[in-house]
Design a protein around this motif. Structure first.
Motif, PDB file in Angstrom:
ATOM      1  N   GLU A 159       0.761  -1.257   0.092  1.00 17.28           N
ATOM      2  CA  GLU A 159       0.148   0.049   0.093  1.00 17.28           C
ATOM      3  C   GLU A 159       0.883   1.261  -0.020  1.00 17.28           C
ATOM      4  O   GLU A 159       0.625   2.154  -0.494  1.00 17.28           O
ATOM      5  N   ASP A 160       2.037   0.994   0.679  1.00 23.08           N
ATOM      6  CA  ASP A 160       2.725   2.346   0.548  1.00 23.08           C
ATOM      7  C   ASP A 160       3.664   2.643  -0.683  1.00 23.08           C
ATOM      8  O   ASP A 160       4.235   3.859  -0.781  1.00 23.08           O
ATOM      9  N   ARG A 161       3.903   1.790  -1.259  1.00 19.07           N
ATOM     10  CA  ARG A 161       4.602   1.755  -2.519  1.00 19.07           C
ATOM     11  C   ARG A 161       3.813   1.120  -3.739  1.00 19.07           C
ATOM     12  O   ARG A 161       3.929   0.058  -4.159  1.00 19.07           O
ATOM     13  N   PRO A 162       2.958   1.996  -4.334  1.00 21.32           N
ATOM     14  CA  PRO A 162       2.252   1.646  -5.534  1.00 21.32           C
ATOM     15  C   PRO A 162       3.112   0.694  -6.595  1.00 21.32           C
ATOM     16  O   PRO A 162       2.427   0.021  -7.377  1.00 21.32           O
ATOM     17  N   PHE A 163       4.336   0.980  -6.557  1.00 19.79           N
ATOM     18  CA  PHE A 163       5.021   0.470  -7.741  1.00 19.79           C
ATOM     19  C   PHE A 163       4.917  -1.378  -7.441  1.00 19.79           C
ATOM     20  O   PHE A 163       4.894  -2.094  -8.528  1.00 19.79           O
ATOM     21  N   PHE A 164       5.026  -1.713  -6.118  1.00 19.61           N
ATOM     22  CA  PHE A 164       5.209  -3.203  -5.799  1.00 19.61           C
ATOM     23  C   PHE A 164       3.758  -3.563  -6.404  1.00 19.61           C
ATOM     24  O   PHE A 164       3.639  -4.797  -6.562  1.00 19.61           O
ATOM     25  N   LYS A 165       2.547  -2.541  -6.227  1.00 15.73           N
ATOM     26  CA  LYS A 165       1.333  -3.192  -6.670  1.00 15.73           C
ATOM     27  C   LYS A 165       1.212  -3.551  -8.085  1.00 15.73           C
ATOM     28  O   LYS A 165       0.643  -4.520  -8.581  1.00 15.73           O
ATOM     29  N   GLU A 166       1.834  -2.597  -8.986  1.00 13.68           N
ATOM     30  CA  GLU A 166       1.849  -2.890 -10.300  1.00 13.68           C
ATOM     31  C   GLU A 166       2.677  -3.900 -10.849  1.00 13.68           C
ATOM     32  O   GLU A 166       2.369  -4.470 -11.600  1.00 13.68           O
ATOM     33  N   GLU A 167       3.766  -3.971 -10.228  1.00 12.18           N
ATOM     34  CA  GLU A 167       4.616  -5.103 -10.762  1.00 12.18           C
ATOM     35  C   GLU A 167       4.663  -6.642 -10.005  1.00 12.18           C
ATOM     36  O   GLU A 167       5.237  -7.438 -10.622  1.00 12.18           O
ATOM     37  N   LEU A 168       4.104  -6.660  -8.911  1.00 16.75           N
ATOM     38  CA  LEU A 168       3.928  -8.093  -8.057  1.00 16.75           C
ATOM     39  C   LEU A 168       2.736  -8.574  -8.028  1.00 16.75           C
ATOM     40  O   LEU A 168       1.666  -7.699  -7.641  1.00 16.75           O
ATOM     41  N   ASN A 169       2.373  -9.773  -8.248  1.00 17.30           N
ATOM     42  CA  ASN A 169       1.029 -10.351  -7.781  1.00 17.30           C
ATOM     43  C   ASN A 169       0.933 -10.594  -5.957  1.00 17.30           C
ATOM     44  O   ASN A 169       1.654 -11.211  -5.467  1.00 17.30           O
ATOM     45  N   TYR A 170      -0.105  -9.790  -5.829  1.00 18.00           N
ATOM     46  CA  TYR A 170      -0.203  -9.529  -4.226  1.00 18.00           C
ATOM     47  C   TYR A 170      -0.140 -11.132  -3.601  1.00 18.00           C
ATOM     48  O   TYR A 170       0.652 -11.305  -2.790  1.00 18.00           O
ATOM     49  N   SER A 171      -0.977 -12.170  -4.213  1.00 18.48           N
ATOM     50  CA  SER A 171      -1.071 -13.312  -3.422  1.00 18.48           C
ATOM     51  C   SER A 171       0.200 -14.108  -3.513  1.00 18.48           C
ATOM     52  O   SER A 171       0.533 -14.970  -2.599  1.00 18.48           O
ATOM     53  N   GLU A 172       0.712 -14.068  -4.787  1.00 15.88           N
ATOM     54  CA  GLU A 172       2.030 -14.703  -5.056  1.00 15.88           C
ATOM     55  C   GLU A 172       3.108 -14.232  -4.031  1.00 15.88           C
ATOM     56  O   GLU A 172       3.967 -14.918  -3.606  1.00 15.88           O
ATOM     57  N   ILE A 173       3.404 -13.004  -3.967  1.00 14.28           N
ATOM     58  CA  ILE A 173       4.447 -12.400  -3.374  1.00 14.28           C
ATOM     59  C   ILE A 173       3.992 -12.549  -1.722  1.00 14.28           C
ATOM     60  O   ILE A 173       5.214 -12.851  -0.925  1.00 14.28           O
ATOM     61  N   VAL A 174       2.902 -12.485  -1.301  1.00 21.07           N
ATOM     62  CA  VAL A 174       2.740 -12.849   0.044  1.00 21.07           C
ATOM     63  C   VAL A 174       2.808 -14.336   0.558  1.00 21.07           C
ATOM     64  O   VAL A 174       3.762 -14.644   1.494  1.00 21.07           O
ATOM     65  N   LYS A 175       2.636 -15.255  -0.431  1.00 19.67           N
ATOM     66  CA  LYS A 175       3.195 -16.497  -0.390  1.00 19.67           C
ATOM     67  C   LYS A 175       4.439 -16.608  -0.122  1.00 19.67           C
ATOM     68  O   LYS A 175       4.897 -17.551   0.369  1.00 19.67           O
ATOM     69  N   HIS A 176       5.097 -16.069  -1.071  1.00 16.74           N
ATOM     70  CA  HIS A 176       6.468 -16.254  -1.120  1.00 16.74           C
ATOM     71  C   HIS A 176       7.213 -15.780   0.193  1.00 16.74           C
ATOM     72  O   HIS A 176       8.150 -16.519   0.810  1.00 16.74           O
ATOM     73  N   LEU A 177       6.665 -14.543   0.565  1.00 16.85           N
ATOM     74  CA  LEU A 177       7.127 -13.936   1.823  1.00 16.85           C
ATOM     75  C   LEU A 177       7.156 -14.834   3.005  1.00 16.85           C
ATOM     76  O   LEU A 177       7.850 -15.281   3.961  1.00 16.85           O
TER      77      LEU A 177
END
Length: 76
Positions: free
Chosen positions: A2-20
């Motif tokens: 939410e703090d960095r819109p670039f992350f939202k544009e470039e990364l799939n939320y579900s996939e990155i949360v799973k990866h983290l």
């Protein structure tokens, strides 16, 4: 994200949360994870997400572009 819109544009939320989650489970004991402050957790996640974006960008580089990039990194 939410703090960095670039992350939202470039990364799939579900996939990155799973990866983290997978990375933290694999590399950090649960007790230690519970002691991390929210700010520190955000910092770790931002670093990991930045690395993911950088790896995506670097995958599209030509060999010449990669050489320029490598040289720029060495100077930093």
């Amino acid at each position: 994200m939410e703090d960095r819109p670039f992350f939202k544009e470039e990364l799939n939320y579900s996939e990155i949360v799973k990866h983290l989650v997978e990375l933290f489970e694999k590399n950090l004991p649960f007790e230690e994870f519970n002691t991390i402050s929210e700010a520190e957790l955000k910092e770790h996640c931002s670093f990991i997400m930045s690395t993911e974006i950088l790896s995506k960008i670097g995958g599209n580089f030509t060999p010449e572009q990669m050489a320029i990039f490598d040289e720029a990194i060495k100077r930093k």
